[in-house]
Design a protein around this motif. Structure first.
Motif, PDB file in Angstrom:
ATOM      1  N   VAL A  22       0.854  -1.198   0.000  1.00 14.34           N
ATOM      2  CA  VAL A  22       0.000   0.000   0.000  1.00 14.34           C
ATOM      3  C   VAL A  22       0.889   1.246   0.000  1.00 14.34           C
ATOM      4  CG1 VAL A  22      -1.951   1.131   1.146  1.00 14.34           C
ATOM      5  CG2 VAL A  22      -1.689  -1.336   1.326  1.00 14.34           C
ATOM      6  N   PRO A  23       1.504   1.583  -1.152  1.00 16.41           N
ATOM      7  CA  PRO A  23       2.318   2.798  -1.206  1.00 16.41           C
ATOM      8  C   PRO A  23       1.463   4.063  -1.225  1.00 16.41           C
ATOM      9  CG  PRO A  23       2.248   1.752  -3.353  1.00 16.41           C
ATOM     10  CD  PRO A  23       1.513   0.848  -2.414  1.00 16.41           C
ATOM     11  N   SER A  24       0.210   3.933  -1.680  1.00 12.93           N
ATOM     12  CA  SER A  24      -0.730   5.055  -1.720  1.00 12.93           C
ATOM     13  C   SER A  24      -2.127   4.463  -1.514  1.00 12.93           C
ATOM     14  CB  SER A  24      -0.631   5.788  -3.065  1.00 12.93           C
ATOM     15  OG  SER A  24      -0.921   4.886  -4.119  1.00 12.93           O
ATOM     16  N   VAL A  25      -3.154   5.298  -1.601  1.00 14.44           N
ATOM     17  CA  VAL A  25      -4.523   4.802  -1.436  1.00 14.44           C
ATOM     18  C   VAL A  25      -4.790   3.764  -2.532  1.00 14.44           C
ATOM     19  CG1 VAL A  25      -6.954   5.429  -1.362  1.00 14.44           C
ATOM     20  CG2 VAL A  25      -5.248   6.985  -0.402  1.00 14.44           C
ATOM     21  N   THR A  26      -5.111   2.529  -2.111  1.00 14.20           N
ATOM     22  CA  THR A  26      -5.191   1.402  -3.036  1.00 14.20           C
ATOM     23  C   THR A  26      -6.535   0.682  -2.901  1.00 14.20           C
ATOM     24  OG1 THR A  26      -2.811   1.074  -2.740  1.00 14.20           O
ATOM     25  CG2 THR A  26      -4.056  -0.756  -3.701  1.00 14.20           C
ATOM     26  N   PRO A  27      -7.284   0.517  -4.004  1.00 16.19           N
ATOM     27  CA  PRO A  27      -8.526  -0.270  -3.919  1.00 16.19           C
ATOM     28  C   PRO A  27      -8.211  -1.723  -3.561  1.00 16.19           C
ATOM     29  CG  PRO A  27      -8.448   1.008  -5.962  1.00 16.19           C
ATOM     30  CD  PRO A  27      -7.087   1.084  -5.343  1.00 16.19           C
ATOM     31  N   ILE A  28      -8.980  -2.288  -2.635  1.00 19.10           N
ATOM     32  CA  ILE A  28      -8.808  -3.684  -2.235  1.00 19.10           C
ATOM     33  C   ILE A  28     -10.184  -4.333  -2.112  1.00 19.10           C
ATOM     34  CG2 ILE A  28      -6.621  -3.301  -1.009  1.00 19.10           C
ATOM     35  CD1 ILE A  28      -8.239  -3.432   1.634  1.00 19.10           C
ATOM     36  N   SER A  29     -10.186  -5.642  -1.981  1.00 19.93           N
ATOM     37  CA  SER A  29     -11.431  -6.369  -1.688  1.00 19.93           C
ATOM     38  C   SER A  29     -11.387  -6.788  -0.226  1.00 19.93           C
ATOM     39  CB  SER A  29     -11.562  -7.601  -2.584  1.00 19.93           C
ATOM     40  OG  SER A  29     -10.589  -8.566  -2.223  1.00 19.93           O
ATOM     41  N   GLU A  30     -12.520  -7.205   0.291  1.00 18.28           N
ATOM     42  CA  GLU A  30     -12.571  -7.643   1.687  1.00 18.28           C
ATOM     43  C   GLU A  30     -11.706  -8.879   1.893  1.00 18.28           C
ATOM     44  OE1 GLU A  30     -13.378  -6.798   5.484  1.00 18.28           O
ATOM     45  OE2 GLU A  30     -14.026  -5.572   3.787  1.00 18.28           O
ATOM     46  N   GLY A  31     -11.520  -9.670   0.849  1.00 16.73           N
ATOM     47  CA  GLY A  31     -10.663 -10.843   0.944  1.00 16.73           C
ATOM     48  C   GLY A  31      -9.190 -10.512   1.116  1.00 16.73           C
ATOM     49  N   ASP A  32      -8.794  -9.260   0.819  1.00 11.33           N
ATOM     50  CA  ASP A  32      -7.401  -8.838   1.011  1.00 11.33           C
ATOM     51  C   ASP A  32      -7.086  -8.491   2.459  1.00 11.33           C
ATOM     52  OD1 ASP A  32      -6.662  -9.057  -1.699  1.00 11.33           O
ATOM     53  OD2 ASP A  32      -7.555  -7.107  -2.142  1.00 11.33           O
ATOM     54  N   VAL A  33      -8.111  -8.332   3.294  1.00  8.04           N
ATOM     55  CA  VAL A  33      -7.910  -7.946   4.692  1.00  8.04           C
ATOM     56  C   VAL A  33      -7.580  -9.194   5.502  1.00  8.04           C
ATOM     57  CG1 VAL A  33      -8.968  -6.873   6.716  1.00  8.04           C
ATOM     58  CG2 VAL A  33      -9.517  -6.027   4.428  1.00  8.04           C
ATOM     59  N   LEU A  34      -6.421  -9.178   6.185  1.00  5.07           N
ATOM     60  CA  LEU A  34      -5.994 -10.343   6.954  1.00  5.07           C
ATOM     61  C   LEU A  34      -6.420 -10.260   8.414  1.00  5.07           C
ATOM     62  CD1 LEU A  34      -2.406 -10.779   5.488  1.00  5.07           C
ATOM     63  CD2 LEU A  34      -4.462 -12.070   4.928  1.00  5.07           C
ATOM     64  N   SER A  35      -6.063  -9.202   9.087  1.00  4.77           N
ATOM     65  CA  SER A  35      -6.362  -9.063  10.513  1.00  4.77           C
ATOM     66  C   SER A  35      -6.779  -7.622  10.744  1.00  4.77           C
ATOM     67  CB  SER A  35      -5.119  -9.419  11.326  1.00  4.77           C
ATOM     68  OG  SER A  35      -5.381  -9.310  12.703  1.00  4.77           O
ATOM     69  N   ALA A  36      -7.991  -7.416  11.248  1.00  5.29           N
ATOM     70  CA  ALA A  36      -8.539  -6.052  11.321  1.00  5.29           C
ATOM     71  C   ALA A  36      -9.058  -5.729  12.715  1.00  5.29           C
ATOM     72  CB  ALA A  36      -9.660  -5.876  10.308  1.00  5.29           C
ATOM     73  N   SER A  37      -9.072  -4.432  13.017  1.00  8.59           N
ATOM     74  CA  SER A  37      -9.649  -3.944  14.270  1.00  8.59           C
ATOM     75  C   SER A  37     -11.163  -3.810  14.109  1.00  8.59           C
ATOM     76  CB  SER A  37      -9.048  -2.579  14.614  1.00  8.59           C
ATOM     77  OG  SER A  37      -9.541  -1.590  13.711  1.00  8.59           O
ATOM     78  N   GLN A  38     -11.809  -3.396  15.173  1.00 14.46           N
ATOM     79  CA  GLN A  38     -13.214  -3.011  15.089  1.00 14.46           C
ATOM     80  C   GLN A  38     -13.308  -1.738  14.238  1.00 14.46           C
ATOM     81  OE1 GLN A  38     -15.895  -4.668  16.485  1.00 14.46           O
ATOM     82  NE2 GLN A  38     -14.396  -6.250  16.946  1.00 14.46           N
ATOM     83  N   ALA A  39     -14.477  -1.490  13.663  1.00 12.39           N
ATOM     84  CA  ALA A  39     -14.646  -0.348  12.764  1.00 12.39           C
ATOM     85  C   ALA A  39     -15.244   0.845  13.497  1.00 12.39           C
ATOM     86  CB  ALA A  39     -15.535  -0.730  11.595  1.00 12.39           C
ATOM     87  N   SER A  40     -14.787   2.033  13.120  1.00 16.77           N
ATOM     88  CA  SER A  40     -15.426   3.287  13.520  1.00 16.77           C
ATOM     89  C   SER A  40     -16.253   3.766  12.334  1.00 16.77           C
ATOM     90  CB  SER A  40     -14.373   4.335  13.878  1.00 16.77           C
ATOM     91  OG  SER A  40     -13.615   3.902  14.989  1.00 16.77           O
ATOM     92  N   THR A  41     -17.387   4.398  12.617  1.00 20.47           N
ATOM     93  CA  THR A  41     -18.345   4.710  11.549  1.00 20.47           C
ATOM     94  C   THR A  41     -18.589   6.207  11.415  1.00 20.47           C
ATOM     95  OG1 THR A  41     -19.423   2.607  11.975  1.00 20.47           O
ATOM     96  CG2 THR A  41     -20.666   4.198  10.702  1.00 20.47           C
ATOM     97  N   LEU A  42     -18.757   6.660  10.171  1.00 27.98           N
ATOM     98  CA  LEU A  42     -19.112   8.042   9.853  1.00 27.98           C
ATOM     99  C   LEU A  42     -20.315   8.028   8.910  1.00 27.98           C
ATOM    100  CD1 LEU A  42     -18.620  11.154   9.540  1.00 27.98           C
ATOM    101  CD2 LEU A  42     -17.035  10.570   7.675  1.00 27.98           C
ATOM    102  N   PRO A  43     -21.461   8.591   9.314  1.00 29.15           N
ATOM    103  CA  PRO A  43     -22.592   8.695   8.378  1.00 29.15           C
ATOM    104  C   PRO A  43     -22.419   9.922   7.483  1.00 29.15           C
ATOM    105  CG  PRO A  43     -23.264   9.349  10.587  1.00 29.15           C
ATOM    106  CD  PRO A  43     -21.824   8.961  10.680  1.00 29.15           C
TER     107      PRO A  43
END
Length: 198
Positions: free
Chosen positions: A161-182
């Motif tokens: 990830v050298p810059s903002v990079t489109p990914i799929s959910e399958g690319d995420v290995l280990s994640a934190s809980q999410a913070s939300t913005l409406p």
């Protein structure tokens, strides 16, 4: 010749009664049955194979568990939408005390459609209108602002990830809980906007 002899079988043959062999008799006829029976008795009845089997299982289990990827991640503070002159910005506070390969994962969701990006940890602001492929993924809307949900996580991902990079959910290995913005999304033909509010 007596009548008994004439009614019996042909001369020179013995009368044989048919009996079906039982399951044990059929097993005994198989090659290697005795060896298998001895091994079974030694392993199960006497327990001689138990320690070796347990040691093998323990070793393979330890290898499997140690191979699982883990990462030190942190739930970020909720992002904020800021209105600017040309395009809205989404800002957030940098996280600290995470692994060196952890990045931000920013997701946009409208009406069941989602687009996700990996963002380097050195970046704490994006302008949605300039994100590659976002409006194509979210589609067109009628002439009304529709609800847009933005989530922010920290995670390890499969891509560089050298810059903002489109990914799929399958690319995420280990994640934190999410913070939300409406937020809101507005994209009738010829227009495009990501308003902070109605």
């Amino acid at each position: 010749m007596s009548r008994k002899t004439q009614q019996g079988a042909a001369a020179g043959t013995d009368a044989v009664t048919e009996t079906r062999p039982g399951p044990l008799r059929r097993l005994r006829a198989q090659p290697g049955f005795r060896t298998a029976a001895v091994v079974f008795v030694l392993t199960v009845v006497l327990g001689l194979g138990g320690p070796a089997a347990y040691a093998y299982w323990s070793q393979s289990t330890a290898v499997t568990i140690s191979g699982l990827p883990t990462a030190k991640v942190q739930t970020p503070a909720a992002p904020v939408c800021t209105t600017r002159v040309l395009a809205n910005e989404i800002n957030w506070t940098a996280v600290t005390d995470v692994d060196s390969d952890v990045v931000y994962v920013l997701s946009f969701a409208v009406n069941g459609r989602t687009k996700t990006y990996a963002v380097p940890r050195s970046t704490t602001m994006v302008k949605p209108v300039y994100l590659s492929g976002l409006s194509d993924a979210l589609g067109r809307t009628p002439y009304d602002k529709v609800s847009l949900t933005v989530t922010l996580r920290t995670a390890t991902v499969k891509k560089d990830v050298p810059s903002v990079t489109p990914i799929s959910e399958g690319d995420v290995l280990s994640a934190s809980q999410a913070s939300t913005l409406p937020m809101f999304y507005y994209s009738p033909p010829g227009l495009l906007a990501y308003p902070c509010s109605r």
